[in-house]
Design a protein around this motif. Structure first.
Motif, PDB file in Angstrom:
ATOM      1  N   LEU A  99       6.711   3.227   8.187  1.00 25.48           N
ATOM      2  CA  LEU A  99       6.261   1.796   8.121  1.00 25.48           C
ATOM      3  C   LEU A  99       7.031   1.237   6.695  1.00 25.48           C
ATOM      4  O   LEU A  99       7.585   1.966   5.939  1.00 25.48           O
ATOM      5  CB  LEU A  99       4.781   1.852   7.758  1.00 25.48           C
ATOM      6  N   PRO A 100       7.038  -0.233   6.483  1.00 25.77           N
ATOM      7  CA  PRO A 100       7.747  -0.779   5.627  1.00 25.77           C
ATOM      8  C   PRO A 100       7.233  -0.323   4.224  1.00 25.77           C
ATOM      9  O   PRO A 100       5.776  -0.157   4.293  1.00 25.77           O
ATOM     10  CB  PRO A 100       7.308  -2.145   6.050  1.00 25.77           C
ATOM     11  N   PRO A 101       7.615  -0.142   3.391  1.00 28.13           N
ATOM     12  CA  PRO A 101       7.205   0.175   2.083  1.00 28.13           C
ATOM     13  C   PRO A 101       6.391  -1.106   1.313  1.00 28.13           C
ATOM     14  O   PRO A 101       6.709  -2.105   1.560  1.00 28.13           O
ATOM     15  CB  PRO A 101       8.436   0.502   0.962  1.00 28.13           C
ATOM     16  N   ARG A 102       5.285  -0.536   0.766  1.00 29.55           N
ATOM     17  CA  ARG A 102       4.489  -1.581  -0.053  1.00 29.55           C
ATOM     18  C   ARG A 102       5.197  -1.879  -1.289  1.00 29.55           C
ATOM     19  O   ARG A 102       5.755  -1.004  -1.994  1.00 29.55           O
ATOM     20  CB  ARG A 102       2.983  -1.173  -0.111  1.00 29.55           C
ATOM     21  N   GLN A 149       0.204  -8.682  -9.899  1.00 24.92           N
ATOM     22  CA  GLN A 149       0.461  -9.853 -10.604  1.00 24.92           C
ATOM     23  C   GLN A 149       0.609 -11.477  -9.629  1.00 24.92           C
ATOM     24  O   GLN A 149       0.650 -12.461 -10.174  1.00 24.92           O
ATOM     25  CB  GLN A 149       1.965  -9.927 -11.166  1.00 24.92           C
ATOM     26  N   ASP A 150       0.259 -11.110  -8.369  1.00 25.68           N
ATOM     27  CA  ASP A 150       0.285 -12.262  -7.371  1.00 25.68           C
ATOM     28  C   ASP A 150      -0.605 -12.057  -6.114  1.00 25.68           C
ATOM     29  O   ASP A 150      -1.220 -11.079  -6.488  1.00 25.68           O
ATOM     30  CB  ASP A 150       1.521 -12.617  -7.139  1.00 25.68           C
ATOM     31  N   TRP A 151      -0.580 -13.004  -5.316  1.00 28.64           N
ATOM     32  CA  TRP A 151      -1.381 -12.724  -4.364  1.00 28.64           C
ATOM     33  C   TRP A 151      -0.525 -12.831  -2.961  1.00 28.64           C
ATOM     34  O   TRP A 151      -1.145 -12.936  -1.884  1.00 28.64           O
ATOM     35  CB  TRP A 151      -2.195 -14.138  -4.335  1.00 28.64           C
ATOM     36  N   ARG A 152       0.747 -12.588  -3.224  1.00 27.94           N
ATOM     37  CA  ARG A 152       1.410 -12.465  -1.636  1.00 27.94           C
ATOM     38  C   ARG A 152       1.308 -11.063  -0.945  1.00 27.94           C
ATOM     39  O   ARG A 152       0.556 -10.198  -1.715  1.00 27.94           O
ATOM     40  CB  ARG A 152       2.879 -12.357  -2.327  1.00 27.94           C
ATOM     41  N   GLU A 153       1.655 -11.019   0.365  1.00 34.26           N
ATOM     42  CA  GLU A 153       1.343  -9.841   1.018  1.00 34.26           C
ATOM     43  C   GLU A 153       2.103  -8.771   0.456  1.00 34.26           C
ATOM     44  O   GLU A 153       2.698  -8.685  -0.478  1.00 34.26           O
ATOM     45  CB  GLU A 153       2.115 -10.069   2.611  1.00 34.26           C
ATOM     46  N   VAL A 154       1.525  -7.517   0.831  1.00 37.86           N
ATOM     47  CA  VAL A 154       1.682  -6.353  -0.351  1.00 37.86           C
ATOM     48  C   VAL A 154       3.085  -5.715   0.087  1.00 37.86           C
ATOM     49  O   VAL A 154       3.633  -4.963  -0.721  1.00 37.86           O
ATOM     50  CB  VAL A 154       0.608  -5.110  -0.194  1.00 37.86           C
ATOM     51  N   TYR A 155       3.588  -6.068   1.276  1.00 39.72           N
ATOM     52  CA  TYR A 155       4.938  -5.168   2.020  1.00 39.72           C
ATOM     53  C   TYR A 155       6.017  -5.759   1.222  1.00 39.72           C
ATOM     54  O   TYR A 155       6.277  -7.074   0.877  1.00 39.72           O
ATOM     55  CB  TYR A 155       5.021  -5.322   3.243  1.00 39.72           C
ATOM     56  N   GLN A 156       7.275  -5.020   1.215  1.00 39.22           N
ATOM     57  CA  GLN A 156       8.377  -5.534   0.664  1.00 39.22           C
ATOM     58  C   GLN A 156       9.123  -6.237   1.576  1.00 39.22           C
ATOM     59  O   GLN A 156       8.604  -6.768   2.546  1.00 39.22           O
ATOM     60  CB  GLN A 156       9.363  -4.303   0.586  1.00 39.22           C
ATOM     61  N   GLY A 157      10.011  -6.993   1.058  1.00 37.84           N
ATOM     62  CA  GLY A 157      10.733  -7.994   1.955  1.00 37.84           C
ATOM     63  C   GLY A 157      11.500  -7.325   3.404  1.00 37.84           C
ATOM     64  O   GLY A 157      11.416  -6.116   3.278  1.00 37.84           O
ATOM     65  N   LYS A 158      11.869  -8.267   4.133  1.00 46.27           N
ATOM     66  CA  LYS A 158      12.203  -7.760   5.570  1.00 46.27           C
ATOM     67  C   LYS A 158      13.611  -6.839   5.183  1.00 46.27           C
ATOM     68  O   LYS A 158      13.747  -5.893   6.195  1.00 46.27           O
ATOM     69  CB  LYS A 158      12.901  -8.941   6.131  1.00 46.27           C
ATOM     70  N   ASP A 159      14.448  -7.068   4.075  1.00 47.44           N
ATOM     71  CA  ASP A 159      15.645  -6.183   3.951  1.00 47.44           C
ATOM     72  C   ASP A 159      15.162  -4.701   3.771  1.00 47.44           C
ATOM     73  O   ASP A 159      15.805  -3.784   4.236  1.00 47.44           O
ATOM     74  CB  ASP A 159      16.339  -6.660   2.587  1.00 47.44           C
ATOM     75  N   ALA A 160      13.833  -4.271   3.575  1.00 46.23           N
ATOM     76  CA  ALA A 160      13.440  -2.978   3.350  1.00 46.23           C
ATOM     77  C   ALA A 160      13.029  -2.261   4.552  1.00 46.23           C
ATOM     78  O   ALA A 160      12.919  -1.146   4.725  1.00 46.23           O
ATOM     79  CB  ALA A 160      12.154  -3.038   2.386  1.00 46.23           C
ATOM     80  N   PHE A 161      12.780  -3.084   5.735  1.00 46.69           N
ATOM     81  CA  PHE A 161      12.407  -2.680   7.139  1.00 46.69           C
ATOM     82  C   PHE A 161      13.302  -3.489   8.074  1.00 46.69           C
ATOM     83  O   PHE A 161      12.362  -4.453   8.521  1.00 46.69           O
ATOM     84  CB  PHE A 161      10.896  -2.630   7.232  1.00 46.69           C
ATOM     85  N   GLY A 162      14.274  -3.396   8.214  1.00 48.92           N
ATOM     86  CA  GLY A 162      15.080  -4.446   9.139  1.00 48.92           C
ATOM     87  C   GLY A 162      15.054  -3.906  10.816  1.00 48.92           C
ATOM     88  O   GLY A 162      14.419  -3.174  11.214  1.00 48.92           O
ATOM     89  N   THR A 185      -6.602   1.956   1.967  1.00 49.53           N
ATOM     90  CA  THR A 185      -6.158   0.623   2.212  1.00 49.53           C
ATOM     91  C   THR A 185      -5.420   0.069   1.278  1.00 49.53           C
ATOM     92  O   THR A 185      -5.330   1.105   0.028  1.00 49.53           O
ATOM     93  CB  THR A 185      -7.156  -0.434   2.461  1.00 49.53           C
ATOM     94  N   SER A 186      -4.449  -0.804   0.967  1.00 47.13           N
ATOM     95  CA  SER A 186      -3.608  -1.038  -0.088  1.00 47.13           C
ATOM     96  C   SER A 186      -4.287  -1.511  -1.119  1.00 47.13           C
ATOM     97  O   SER A 186      -4.219  -1.237  -2.261  1.00 47.13           O
ATOM     98  CB  SER A 186      -2.771  -2.524   0.343  1.00 47.13           C
ATOM     99  N   ALA A 187      -5.735  -1.993  -0.860  1.00 44.16           N
ATOM    100  CA  ALA A 187      -6.600  -2.415  -2.126  1.00 44.16           C
ATOM    101  C   ALA A 187      -6.932  -0.994  -2.913  1.00 44.16           C
ATOM    102  O   ALA A 187      -6.814  -0.841  -3.989  1.00 44.16           O
ATOM    103  CB  ALA A 187      -7.494  -3.029  -1.602  1.00 44.16           C
ATOM    104  N   HIS A 188      -7.124  -0.066  -1.930  1.00 41.78           N
ATOM    105  CA  HIS A 188      -7.762   1.363  -2.639  1.00 41.78           C
ATOM    106  C   HIS A 188      -6.255   2.224  -3.399  1.00 41.78           C
ATOM    107  O   HIS A 188      -6.857   2.690  -4.454  1.00 41.78           O
ATOM    108  CB  HIS A 188      -8.133   2.293  -1.570  1.00 41.78           C
TER     109      HIS A 188
END
Length: 486
Positions: free
Chosen positions: A14-17, A25-38, A340-343
């Protein structure tokens, strides 16, 4: 055909978080950018699909997604055809690919003895690629029926019904009592799980197809039932199961005890730029979340981002096992411990406990709760003697699920029947006890998954189309009595 040895050559990935310290520090989705899972990684994961002779993933998915087909199309780098096959059964894969718990993966044949195919991730990569390439555009109807439909509720079920009915040639108006369209997608789901830009671009497509949206309109209050019935040839009730389950124990009246669905929308308002701060904030507080499901996890991630001093999540059920129990065989939904990512971001989870009462300080604000451990005896939870203890808290969030549809207002005014579970009664054709009034999603099913909501919205749309025209060619993926493996 599929790569017959793909699952042997490649491991599930799976793509890295993003690192926890950064994403808090922000509210953006937890996954890395697309370059990390092309694209190469996605094709590799799709190649693990065996294109089974009996694809149990189909049965695990309420939408009946054509999973082996679009997996193989991705493997062969035919992304354009992959999105066509995906959209054939799912109006909103950008929602399900981010929010669905993926019962399809639980039913994947590989899951018998190996890691399931990353079906959900391939799905979201297909739709994100399609939007990026400009392949998702409005599909207005070629023929207009002259019939009109009111859809009450703009969550996933209502949106699915509206899009299907608009494309069938009917004039559809979606009514939403909040100030923006989207229902729980807009105000219940935190930004870190799904950024609202995904919702907004799909709504732009629907507007381009001719669907109308009316916001800040509480049907039954701001718009009378008489005007609703007189102005439309059919009505779809898709307002969800919005009555939260409360915890009526001593001290419930103290300040600082909130329903989760009062807390989460306010946080989303701040992220949307509609408010500078939330009147219910976890900042600097010791938070206790009562309820261990998805809504509880949403509260957990939100509290982290607001700067809570501590967060504890309580669950009355015992901790699930790490792997399937023998009483929980494939292809049923695996009842296992999920993180989950929150946990990942912190907090403490406590299982097999029940709250007895709340304690307050001198100003009437909650300062602690008293709980005890429970054990299952004779099918009921019973207190374990000598386990009572206090937990410090000055903000309690109740995330214990929902008990049915809101009756005051529209439902009472319509006079439709309600069943013993608090849901609107419907027949095998999705119609309520009032002719011309149909029911889809949680309003008729009870609290459930987003994938069920979309499936029911599509099925109810086919029923409405048949009611208005005598027959329908719209797909009907499920019936009101359908039971899935998940």
């Amino acid at each position: 055909m599929a790569d017959p040895s793909g699952f042997l050559k490649h491991d599930r990935a799976l793509p890295p978080r993003r690192p926890v310290e950064l994403r808090l520090q922000d509210w953006r989705e937890v996954y890395q950018g697309k370059d990390a899972f092309g694209p190469d990684e996605v094709r590799t994961q799709a190649a693990r699909c065996m294109d089974c002779g009996i694809p149990f993933c189909h049965h695990g998915c309420p939408l009946g997604n054509l999973i082996p087909e679009w997996n193989d199309l991705v493997r062969r780098d035919d992304w354009r055809e992959a999105i066509e096959r995906l959209h054939a059964t799912n109006n909103f894969p950008e929602f399900t690919g981010r929010l669905c718990p993926a019962p399809c993966e639980g039913a994947c044949v590989l899951n018998i003895s190996d890691d399931a195919v990353t079906i959900k991730q391939v799905e979201v990569e297909i739709i994100d690629r399609a939007f990026k390439e400009g392949w998702v555009s409005p599909q207005p109807p070629e023929i207009v029926s002259g019939k009109s439909v009111a859809v009450v509720g703009s969550g996933p079920s209502g949106l699915a019904a509206a899009q299907q009915l608009t494309r069938a040639g009917h004039q559809v108006t979606v009514f939403e009592r909040a100030d923006r369209v989207g229902g729980l997608l807009r105000y219940g789901i935190p930004e870190f799980k799904m950024e609202k830009r995904h919702l907004d671009r799909r709504l732009d497509q629907m507007r381009g197809e001719g669907t109308r949206f009316v916001v800040s309109c509480d049907v039954g209050v701001d718009l009378s039932v008489e005007h609703l019935r007189a102005g439309y040839d059919a009505v779809v009730l898709a307002g969800g199961a919005t009555v939260a389950r409360d915890l009526l124990i001593p001290g419930r009246e103290y300040e600082g005890i909130q329903l989760a669905m009062d807390y989460l929308p306010l946080a989303n308002c701040v992220v949307n730029g509609d408010a500078s701060e939330s009147p219910i904030s976890a900042a600097g507080r010791h938070v206790v979340i009562i309820g261990g499901g998805d809504t509880g996890a949403d509260c957990l991630g939100t509290a982290h981002r607001q700067g809570a001093d501590s967060v504890t999540q309580l669950e009355i059920m015992p901790s699930p096992p790490e792997a399937r129990a023998q009483t929980n065989p494939w292809p049923t939904w695996p009842l296992i411990l999920r993180t989950t990512s929150a946990h990942e971001e912190g907090g403490e989870r406590t299982f097999a406990v029940e709250t007895e009462r709340f304690l307050a300080d001198g100003d009437g604000r909650v300062r602690a709760l008293v709980l005890h451990e429970v054990a299952m005896e004779g099918g009921r939870f019973t207190p374990v003697q000598g386990t009572s203890r206090e937990i410090r808290t000055d903000l309690v969030l109740l995330a214990m699920g929902f008990t049915g549809v809101q009756r005051v207002g529209l439902i009472e005014e319509l006079g439709v029947d309600i069943d013993g579970r608090g849901n609107v009664v419907r027949d095998g054709n999705w119609q309520s006890t009032l002719p011309g009034v149909f029911v889809a999603g949680d309003a008729g099913r009870g609290q459930s998954l987003i994938v069920w909501a979309i499936a029911e919205g599509r099925a109810a749309a086919a029923a409405v189309d048949g009611f208005l025209t005598g027959q329908s060619i719209l797909p009907r993926p499920v019936s009101p009595t359908t039971m899935a493996l998940g």
